[in-house]
Design a protein around this motif. Structure first.
Motif, PDB file in Angstrom:
ATOM      1  N   ILE A   1      20.085  -6.943   3.269  1.00 18.00           N
ATOM      2  CA  ILE A   1      19.113  -5.987   2.722  1.00 18.00           C
ATOM      3  C   ILE A   1      17.689  -6.261   3.194  1.00 18.00           C
ATOM      4  CG2 ILE A   1      20.446  -5.336   0.700  1.00 18.00           C
ATOM      5  CD1 ILE A   1      18.733  -7.285  -0.941  1.00 18.00           C
ATOM      6  N   LEU A   2      17.405  -7.479   3.658  1.00 14.59           N
ATOM      7  CA  LEU A   2      16.056  -7.756   4.151  1.00 14.59           C
ATOM      8  C   LEU A   2      15.726  -6.881   5.357  1.00 14.59           C
ATOM      9  CD1 LEU A   2      13.462  -9.429   3.948  1.00 14.59           C
ATOM     10  CD2 LEU A   2      14.537 -11.132   5.434  1.00 14.59           C
ATOM     11  N   SER A   3      16.720  -6.647   6.223  1.00 13.95           N
ATOM     12  CA  SER A   3      16.457  -5.818   7.402  1.00 13.95           C
ATOM     13  C   SER A   3      16.187  -4.372   7.009  1.00 13.95           C
ATOM     14  CB  SER A   3      17.636  -5.884   8.377  1.00 13.95           C
ATOM     15  OG  SER A   3      18.812  -5.348   7.812  1.00 13.95           O
ATOM     16  N   VAL A   4      16.820  -3.897   5.944  1.00 12.55           N
ATOM     17  CA  VAL A   4      16.579  -2.537   5.465  1.00 12.55           C
ATOM     18  C   VAL A   4      15.192  -2.431   4.839  1.00 12.55           C
ATOM     19  CG1 VAL A   4      17.378  -0.716   3.912  1.00 12.55           C
ATOM     20  CG2 VAL A   4      19.037  -2.169   5.083  1.00 12.55           C
ATOM     21  N   ALA A   5      14.816  -3.475   4.100  1.00  9.54           N
ATOM     22  CA  ALA A   5      13.498  -3.477   3.456  1.00  9.54           C
ATOM     23  C   ALA A   5      12.387  -3.855   4.420  1.00  9.54           C
ATOM     24  CB  ALA A   5      13.506  -4.463   2.281  1.00  9.54           C
ATOM     25  N   ALA A   6      12.727  -4.360   5.612  1.00 10.66           N
ATOM     26  CA  ALA A   6      11.728  -4.895   6.545  1.00 10.66           C
ATOM     27  C   ALA A   6      10.620  -3.910   6.913  1.00 10.66           C
ATOM     28  CB  ALA A   6      12.411  -5.418   7.809  1.00 10.66           C
ATOM     29  N   PRO A   7      10.922  -2.629   7.227  1.00 11.78           N
ATOM     30  CA  PRO A   7       9.813  -1.720   7.540  1.00 11.78           C
ATOM     31  C   PRO A   7       8.774  -1.631   6.425  1.00 11.78           C
ATOM     32  CG  PRO A   7      11.887  -0.753   8.252  1.00 11.78           C
ATOM     33  CD  PRO A   7      12.241  -1.973   7.463  1.00 11.78           C
ATOM     34  N   GLY A   8       9.233  -1.618   5.177  1.00 11.96           N
ATOM     35  CA  GLY A   8       8.304  -1.589   4.056  1.00 11.96           C
ATOM     36  C   GLY A   8       7.529  -2.879   3.916  1.00 11.96           C
ATOM     37  N   ILE A   9       8.215  -4.016   4.152  1.00  9.09           N
ATOM     38  CA  ILE A   9       7.547  -5.315   4.089  1.00  9.09           C
ATOM     39  C   ILE A   9       6.506  -5.442   5.194  1.00  9.09           C
ATOM     40  CG2 ILE A   9       7.927  -7.796   4.347  1.00  9.09           C
ATOM     41  CD1 ILE A   9      10.664  -7.401   3.010  1.00  9.09           C
ATOM     42  N   VAL A  10       6.868  -5.029   6.412  1.00  6.71           N
ATOM     43  CA  VAL A  10       5.924  -5.068   7.544  1.00  6.71           C
ATOM     44  C   VAL A  10       4.700  -4.215   7.249  1.00  6.71           C
ATOM     45  CG1 VAL A  10       5.604  -4.356   9.943  1.00  6.71           C
ATOM     46  CG2 VAL A  10       7.658  -5.625   9.291  1.00  6.71           C
ATOM     47  N   LYS A  11       4.922  -3.042   6.702  1.00  2.00           N
ATOM     48  CA  LYS A  11       3.812  -2.131   6.390  1.00  2.00           C
ATOM     49  C   LYS A  11       2.906  -2.719   5.320  1.00  2.00           C
ATOM     50  CE  LYS A  11       2.856   2.642   4.968  1.00  2.00           C
ATOM     51  NZ  LYS A  11       3.466   3.946   4.584  1.00  2.00           N
ATOM     52  N   GLU A  12       3.499  -3.342   4.294  1.00  2.00           N
ATOM     53  CA  GLU A  12       2.688  -3.858   3.186  1.00  2.00           C
ATOM     54  C   GLU A  12       1.910  -5.115   3.572  1.00  2.00           C
ATOM     55  OE1 GLU A  12       3.167  -5.376  -1.460  1.00  2.00           O
ATOM     56  OE2 GLU A  12       4.662  -4.045  -0.564  1.00  2.00           O
ATOM     57  N   PHE A  13       2.550  -6.004   4.360  1.00  2.00           N
ATOM     58  CA  PHE A  13       1.925  -7.301   4.637  1.00  2.00           C
ATOM     59  C   PHE A  13       1.442  -7.450   6.080  1.00  2.00           C
ATOM     60  CE2 PHE A  13       5.094  -8.211   1.231  1.00  2.00           C
ATOM     61  CZ  PHE A  13       4.178  -8.452   0.214  1.00  2.00           C
ATOM     62  N   GLY A  14       1.713  -6.462   6.951  1.00  2.00           N
ATOM     63  CA  GLY A  14       1.223  -6.504   8.324  1.00  2.00           C
ATOM     64  C   GLY A  14       1.840  -7.589   9.188  1.00  2.00           C
TER      65      GLY A  14
ATOM     66  N   GLY B   1      18.851   1.485   1.591  1.00  3.69           N
ATOM     67  CA  GLY B   1      17.934   2.417   2.231  1.00  3.69           C
ATOM     68  C   GLY B   1      17.440   3.474   1.262  1.00  3.69           C
ATOM     69  N   TRP B   2      18.356   3.976   0.436  1.00  7.27           N
ATOM     70  CA  TRP B   2      17.975   4.993  -0.564  1.00  7.27           C
ATOM     71  C   TRP B   2      17.047   4.387  -1.609  1.00  7.27           C
ATOM     72  CZ3 TRP B   2      18.941   5.342  -5.874  1.00  7.27           C
ATOM     73  CH2 TRP B   2      18.594   6.574  -6.457  1.00  7.27           C
ATOM     74  N   LEU B   3      17.384   3.180  -2.094  1.00  9.86           N
ATOM     75  CA  LEU B   3      16.542   2.533  -3.100  1.00  9.86           C
ATOM     76  C   LEU B   3      15.150   2.246  -2.557  1.00  9.86           C
ATOM     77  CD1 LEU B   3      19.127   0.001  -4.616  1.00  9.86           C
ATOM     78  CD2 LEU B   3      18.066   1.921  -5.829  1.00  9.86           C
ATOM     79  N   SER B   4      15.090   1.777  -1.292  1.00 11.42           N
ATOM     80  CA  SER B   4      13.787   1.488  -0.685  1.00 11.42           C
ATOM     81  C   SER B   4      12.953   2.752  -0.530  1.00 11.42           C
ATOM     82  CB  SER B   4      13.977   0.824   0.683  1.00 11.42           C
ATOM     83  OG  SER B   4      14.565  -0.438   0.557  1.00 11.42           O
ATOM     84  N   GLY B   5      13.603   3.833  -0.071  1.00  8.32           N
ATOM     85  CA  GLY B   5      12.892   5.087   0.110  1.00  8.32           C
ATOM     86  C   GLY B   5      12.452   5.712  -1.201  1.00  8.32           C
TER      87      GLY B   5
END
Length: 465
Positions: A55-68, A190-194
């Motif tokens: 699940i880290l790879s699915v959440a990664a785009p959001g993590i990258v966006k939040e923490f740069g 993916g659905w939960l993250s979105g």
């Protein structure tokens, strides 16, 4: 008049007859299938374990966006689990041989679920990139260390509950849990993250893992202590070579102490090293799939997080089907009279050669073609996994050190979980694209096939004399 000797002998004979009749009646009862319930449970736990990683790879785009985070920083976070997972293998295997499967699995399942939940709180603690990077790495490192004994425990339970002629399929099921986890949890994550933000999947999956611990308590028993197993099923698995009493031997301290000779045998046997290399190559593909593949679909192919999650389902399902097929084919070949060596190696070699088609994704223009190629590649990798990784570990581990042998096997294999995400991250940052990274991943398939075909030799249980 009946003599005293005859009178005293009559009750004994009667008791023996009663025992014999009771045994015959028990043997005549329909054979239960409790081993399949145990197998379903370790599949559930293995699926949760892999979902925690994926699940880290699915959440990664959001993590990258939040923490740069940069690609290299993200690569290190994605690899953090494997650093600890590798480090924890040997201590985990020794502890598994000492404590037994049921107790250790229960503790680790609850602990790693808590670690998963805590990842979701990182954004509540800090917005600073360096602090967030440290916390993410630390929590994923903790998750890896706690999960370290889980797959050796799966192997141990399989050896305990399954005869040799069914062991390939049983090992294939839990070894294929990575595909099952991706097929089920990646779209959900993916659905939960979105819908709710990147932390949501960590909360949901962590709570699910804690609930699964209750299932483990109810279902898992040693075969001869299971309250509902029939005599005929117990006799069947014992006659097939299942080691039904290994956890009881642990509690009685009947197992031999760890010795340098034992470790030396496990680290010097050529056949075992070929199986370690084969596991390494399989794990390299698995970690590409559960770390960089969804990110690749988002960053290089322009998909949304939800689309990327859905696009991983077909390869995951194909990998799971391939895994089951590999285990079934391998067991079928043994029943048909093939040697265990070629029954295990042949599907592995063929499967990894099929997996080489992964490299063609570097030339594909269509997203649909890429998904189809990944589906074919992971079907082949699944066949190899089902026939030639954990099934071989179950068949070759010395009786004196089942947990330790499985842990060394998994330790060497999971070094790929460290190397693959980091090297892939450097490749992406250095080249500005994913093509060279796909070459790097696909090369593992060819290496594995060559090692099994030319160097492995006969597959047999290792003896420590």
């Amino acid at each position: 008049m009946i003599s005293d000797e005859a009178a005293s002998a009559a009750p004994a004979t009667s008791a023996a007859d009663k025992t014999t009749r009771a045994d015959a009646a028990a043997a005549a009862l329909p054979r239960t299938r409790k081993r399949y319930m145990v197998l379903a449970t370790i599949l559930l736990l293995a699926t949760i374990a892999y979902a925690d990683r994926a699940i880290l790879s699915v959440a990664a785009p959001g993590i990258v966006k939040e923490f740069g985070l940069t690609p290299v920083q993200l690569g290190y976070v994605l690899s953090a689990f494997s650093w600890a997972y590798v480090i924890g293998q040997i201590p985990g295997g020794l502890l598994l041989d000492k404590v037994g499967s049921k107790k250790l699995y229960l503790f680790t399942l609850v602990a790693w679920s808590v670690a998963t939940i805590l990842v979701g709180f990182v954004g509540e603690v800090t917005t600073d990139t360096s602090i967030a990077l440290s916390l993410l790495f630390a929590l994923r490192f903790a998750l890896g260390f706690i999960e370290a004994p889980s797959f050796p425990a799966n192997s141990r339970v399989t050896v305990m509950w399954f005869p040799k002629q069914e062991r390939g399929l049983a090992a294939a099921l839990f070894a294929s849990a990575s595909y099952f986890a991706v097929a089920i949890f990646t779209p959900i994550a993916g659905w939960l993250s979105g819908k709710f933000g990147w932390p949501a999947p960590f909360f949901v999956l962590g709570l699910f893992g804690i609930a699964a611990a209750g299932v483990w308590i109810v279902v898992m028993h040693e075969p001869h202590k299971h309250p509902k197993i029939s005599r005929s099923e117990l006799d069947y698995i014992v006659e097939g070579g299942a080691m039904v009493d290994i956890d009881t031997l642990v509690t009685r301290h009947a197992r031999p102490a760890l010795s340098w000779k034992m470790v030396g045998v496990l680290l010097s046997n050529r056949m075992l090293w070929c199986s370690y290399i084969g596991q390494y190559c399989v794990i390299a593909l698995s970690y590409f799939f559960i770390t960089w593949f969804p990110i690749y679909l988002v960053q290089a192919r322009g998909m949304s997080v939800m689309q990327a999650g859905v696009s991983t389902v077909l390869p995951a399902v194909a990998g799971f089907i391939g895994g089951i097929s590999g285990g079934m084919i391998s067991d079928w070949l043994i029943r048909r009279g093939w040697s265990p060596s070629w029954a295990r190696k042949t599907p592995y070699i063929v499967g990894m050669l099929i997996g080489c088609c992964l490299v063609l994704a570097a030339f594909a223009q269509s997203n649909m073609v890429i998904v189809v190629l990944m589906t074919l590649a992971f079907f082949g990798k699944g066949v190899a996994t089902g026939a030639g990784t954990w099934a071989i570990a179950c068949d070759t581990a010395p009786r004196e050190a089942l947990g330790l042998a499985a842990s060394i096997f998994n330790c060497v294999g999971n070094i790929a979980g460290i190397v693959t995400p980091i090297v892939f991250g450097y490749i992406v940052q250095a080249t500005g694209g994913y093509t060279a990274g796909l070459y790097f991943v696909a090369a593992h398939c060819l290496v594995a096939a060559v090692v099994y075909l030319l160097f492995m030799g006969k597959i047999e249980r290792v003896e420590i004399s």
